[in-house]
Design a protein around this motif. Structure first.
Motif, short mmCIF file in Angstrom:
data_model
loop_
_atom_site.label_atom_id
_atom_site.label_comp_id
_atom_site.label_asym_id
_atom_site.label_seq_id
_atom_site.Cartn_x
_atom_site.Cartn_y
_atom_site.Cartn_z
N GLU A 66 1.12 4.11 -2.91
CA GLU A 66 0.94 5.52 -2.61
C GLU A 66 2.16 6.34 -3.08
O GLU A 66 2.01 7.44 -3.62
N GLU A 67 3.34 5.79 -2.87
CA GLU A 67 4.55 6.48 -3.33
C GLU A 67 4.59 6.56 -4.86
O GLU A 67 4.97 7.59 -5.43
N GLN A 70 0.84 -1.20 0.00
CA GLN A 70 0.00 0.00 0.00
C GLN A 70 0.88 1.25 0.00
O GLN A 70 0.63 2.20 -0.74
N GLN A 71 1.91 1.23 0.80
CA GLN A 71 2.83 2.36 0.87
C GLN A 71 3.53 2.53 -0.48
O GLN A 71 3.70 3.66 -0.96
N GLN A 72 3.94 1.43 -1.11
CA GLN A 72 4.59 1.51 -2.41
C GLN A 72 3.63 2.08 -3.48
O GLN A 72 4.04 2.89 -4.31
#
Length: 159
Positions: A17-18, A13-15
Motif C-alpha cells: 500500500e505504501e 500488505q502495508q508495504q
C-alpha cells in the motif's frame, strides 16, 4: 495461520500500500510536470502567434490603399518626335513642359543612375524614360522650364 505469519502478511500488505501510494504520488508529480511543460509550450505558441499577427497588421496598415479614380488623371502631352540623341553641349527646346519625349542626351551624361536626388535637366531624365525609368516631377508650370524639378526616386532597380 500463526500470529507471526499474520503479522508478516499485514506488514507486506502495508508495504504494498505504501509503494502504491508512492507510485501514485510520482504519477501525479509527472502529470503536473508534463501539464506544465505543455501549458508553457502552448503559451509560447500563443505569444508568438499574437506577435506575428500584430506584425502582419502593422505591415498591412503601412501599405497604400488602392483607390479607384473616375475620370482622367494628369494631362496627355503630345509626342515631340523621335528619341534622337544630341550632344550635351547643345540645349534642346521642347514645345511642352515638362518634356516627355523628343531629343535628349546620350552617354556619358545619361541615363542617370537610379535613385538620383539632384536636379536633372530634361535631356537626362528623358534618356532614363527611354530605358524604362520613371521620372517623378513636382512644382511644374507649363510656361517655365526651370520651375519643374525631378523628385527623388525610390526605385532601387529597373525591375
Amino acid at each position: 495461520m500463526s500470529r507471526t505469519q499474520r503479522e508478516l502478511k499485514a506488514l507486506r500488505q502495508q508495504q504494498r500500500e505504501e509503494a502504491a501510494a508512492r507510485q501514485r504520488s510520482r504519477d501525479r508529480r509527472n502529470l503536473l510536470i508534463i501539464g506544465g511543460v505543455l501549458g508553457a509550450a502552448a503559451l509560447g505558441i500563443l505569444v508568438v502567434a499574437l506577435y506575428l499577427n500584430n506584425q502582419a497588421q502593422v505591415a498591412s496598415a503601412n501599405h497604400l490603399k488602392f483607390q479607384t479614380v473616375s475620370g482622367t488623371i494628369g494631362t496627355q502631352v503630345p509626342d515631340e518626335g523621335p528619341a534622337t540623341h544630341i550632344d550635351p553641349s547643345t540645349t534642346a527646346t521642347y514645345k511642352f513642359y515638362p518634356a516627355t519625349s523628343g531629343p535628349h542626351y546620350a552617354q556619358p551624361v545619361a541615363p542617370v543612375p537610379w535613385r538620383t536626388v539632384s536636379t536633372l535637366v530634361e535631356g537626362q531624365y528623358l534618356h532614363n524614360l527611354e530605358h524604362g525609368g520613371i521620372a517623378i516631377l513636382y512644382n511644374c508650370r507649363t510656361t517655365s522650364r526651370t520651375s519643374c524639378r525631378p523628385s527623388q526616386s525610390s526605385a532601387s532597380s529597373r525591375w
